[in-house]
Design an enzyme around this catalytic site. Structure first.
Site, PDB file in Angstrom:
ATOM      1  CD  GLU A   1      31.566  -1.701  40.018  1.00 52.39           C
ATOM      2  OE1 GLU A   1      31.531  -1.017  41.042  1.00 52.39           O
ATOM      3  OE2 GLU A   1      31.130  -1.296  38.908  1.00 52.39           O
TER       4      GLU A   1
ATOM      5  CD  GLU B   1      28.421   5.409  36.164  1.00 56.55           C
ATOM      6  OE1 GLU B   1      28.215   6.011  37.244  1.00 56.55           O
ATOM      7  OE2 GLU B   1      28.139   4.200  35.987  1.00 56.55           O
TER       8      GLU B   1
ATOM      9  CG  ASP C   1      33.555   9.139  39.216  1.00 56.74           C
ATOM     10  OD1 ASP C   1      33.768   9.683  40.309  1.00 56.74           O
ATOM     11  OD2 ASP C   1      32.676   8.273  39.046  1.00 56.74           O
TER      12      ASP C   1
ATOM     13  CB  THR D   1      27.248  13.093  39.159  1.00 55.99           C
ATOM     14  OG1 THR D   1      28.077  12.002  38.773  1.00 55.99           O
ATOM     15  CG2 THR D   1      26.890  12.996  40.633  1.00 55.99           C
TER      16      THR D   1
ATOM     17  CD  GLU E   1      26.548   7.671  46.954  1.00 55.21           C
ATOM     18  OE1 GLU E   1      25.537   7.997  46.293  1.00 55.21           O
ATOM     19  OE2 GLU E   1      27.505   7.031  46.468  1.00 55.21           O
TER      20      GLU E   1
END
Length: 558
Positions: A355, A376, A262, A466, A122
């Site tokens: 989710e 996304e 991902d 990302t 993160e």
């Protein structure tokens, strides 16, 4: 009956079920026209400032905003996370005043010599990426957002931060610990288990930092982490979700394209495009082939055991929704369109994507009912509109705006949705809402109006990290001619003829003997095919066509 055939019938049934739901229960609105696209773009701009001003007035310099109670909270490291994550969105919107004041404040006040244990993943994608992107914009006249008084303060901070994370990579496998203390390094009690995404989604930010500082250590450790993960793939060329960074043993063998994995796929392709390093392309080709063979149950994706390919989790999780956008970047447009249609049908059903959505019961997965403002699906919508100019994606964008405005907007920003069926709000707003969610929405509608922005009409082509941060493809970052001597990179020996053809360069008077070769060092496998007028376009031709010509239009055929 063959199991794959059963799944195909099941997928068709699901698609038909959702199509019927939308037709019978939804409102078939008129398609978005240019005037409405402009209004929606302006509305999204207003959404950004409602949330950004809410953060600055009520939470700054804490990390994130609590938009219901109009308070702040430290969630990552206590260093104005949301402001850092928002910098390049301010620049993209052309807000020179607030971009300048924000960069200046960060340069004068931010420090990382703090006793905080933070997530390597993160911190890399949000903070390191945010600093690097803003530095590249603020230091360059060509962007139109250069700050005259700026003196590389953000780059200095980025390098300092990355050096504080380097101890995390000191493992037998090269795969980093999940967390590191910015003052003291890795705690002796730190977990040795990390996710594949956590270990394999560092190459863009660390690679860019190496190119800007001329220090190869950052790029090397990030690449070694990818190698460490890929070396432990199964015989099916699948990777699991969690791994022990000391032993290299997989502790969770579920393979998928969503949660915990991902962005590992995402950074393989993007690192190749940004840096021209074909080792990333080799890995991406093999990984993508296996994903499409074992995980793809058209139009959905499932999770399987990485060794046997037995289905273990027939669930659509919201993090999978980045995949159609990645497929557009790879030129594989047809399956991207089908999958986006399926994923968007879930949004239409609930007004948000939960989710987890169970494909066997056609209902929200227990314990996964929330929507934390994820970008996304919106990101993939933007890429598909950019590739096809199909107005259906503008219509989808209008639905996104409506859901966020009527379901998630709260007094000082936008709230997490704790239950997509009840639309219950939670007092939290992730920084990525400003870094990604509204950014991709704004870009979608701006593309429909005039595309007069830094990304679509600026001096460079950009790769999005990302976290949605803008990383320009410039000679300084791509280092095409120097890459083979750059810490012993993977270096086949052919020329850059195709690159010159694509860019229109005249190579007659240049000696390119030391150029990094971009193509023809491997046989074209036909793994990734674009649905364009030329059905024989190779992977490289596709990505170069899409990248250098600005995704002008990819005409999709049946």
């Amino acid at each position: 009956m063959d199991s794959n055939f059963k799944w195909l019938l099941f997928a068709i049934l699901i698609s038909l079920t959702f199509s019927g739901f939308v037709l019978h229960h939804g409102v078939l609105a008129e398609s978005v026209k240019p005037d409405e696209a402009k209004q929606l773009r302006d509305e999204v701009r207003g959404m950004f400032y409602h949330a950004f001003d809410g953060y600055m007035n009520n939470a700054f310099p804490l990390d994130e905003l609590r938009p219901l109670s109009c308070q702040g909270e430290d969630t990552l490291g206590g260093y104005a996370l949301t402001l850092i994550d928002s910098l390049d969105t301010l620049a993209l919107l052309g807000d020179r005043e607030r971009f300048t004041s924000s960069v200046e404040w960060i340069g004068k006040n931010l420090q990382f010599n703090i006793n905080k244990t933070v997530s390597v993943f993160e911190t890399t994608i949000r903070v390191l990426g945010g600093l690097l992107s803003a530095h590249l914009i603020a230091s360059d006249y060509a962007t139109g957002m250069r700050i005259p008084s700026y003196n590389n303060e953000l780059l200095v901070l980025a390098e300092n931060l990355a050096r504080r994370m380097l101890p995390a990579f000191d493992t037998p496998t090269g795969i980093p610990f999940g967390s590191v203390n910015l003052m003291y390094g890795v705690d002796k009690h730190e977990s040795k288990i990390t996710s594949t995404a956590g270990g394999g989604t560092l190459s863009l930010e660390f690679g860019v930092l190496s190119r800007l500082t001329n220090d190869p250590v950052f790029e090397q450790v990030a690449k070694n982490a990818v190698r460490g993960l890929w070396a432990r793939r199964s015989n099916l060329d699948l990777v699991g979700a969690h791994i022990n960074v000391f032993t290299g043993e997989w502790t969770q063998k579920d393979a998928g394209i969503g949660t915990s994995i991902d962005s590992f796929y995402e950074y393989l392709l993007k690192a190749y495009i940004l840096f021209g390093d074909e080792e990333y392309l080799y890995i991406f080709q093999e990984a993508y082939r296996s994903a499409m063979q074992y995980l793809h149950k058209d139009p959905w994706y499932v999770e399987v055991n990485m060794d046997s390919a037995a289905i273990v989790w027939p669930v659509f999780n919201s993090l999978q929704a980045f995949w159609p956008g990645l497929q557009v970047l790879a030129g594989d447009v047809d399956p991207a369109i089908r999958t986006h249609t399926a994923f968007f049908s879930v949004w239409k059903r609930y007004g948000f994507t939960p989710e987890g959505f169970n494909l066997a019961t056609l209902s929200v997965q227990y314990g996964q009912k929330s929507y934390p403002l994820r970008p996304e699906l919106i990101e993939s919508t933007y890429w598909l509109y950019k590739a096809t100019r199909d107005p259906r994606y503008l219509d989808a964008g209008r639905d996104f705006v409506a859901s966020l405005q009527y379901g998630a907007k709260c007094p000082c920003g936008y709230c997490h949705i704790t239950d997509v069926e009840l639309h219950k709000q939670e007092d939290h707003m992730e920084s990525f809402f400003l870094a990604e969610t509204v950014k991709y929405l704004w870009l979608l509608f701006d593309l429909a109006v005039d595309s007069d922005n830094l990304v679509d009409n600026g001096p460079y082509k950009y790769i999005f990290s990302t976290e949605g941060h803008l990383l320009p493809i410039t000679p300084q970052i791509s280092l095409a001619r120097e890459h083979c001597s750059y810490f012993g990179g993977y270096c086949p020996s052919n020329s850059t003829k195709l690159e010159q053809e694509v860019l229109g360069e005249d190579s007659s008077n240049d000696d390119h003997s030391n150029d990094y070769p971009y193509h023809e060092s491997f046989p074209v496998t036909g793994l990734i095919k674009a649905s364009t007028r030329n059905k024989n376009i190779s992977f490289f031709h596709q990505s170069q066509f899409l990248l250098f010509w600005g995704f002008c239009r990819v005409y999709v055929q049946d």
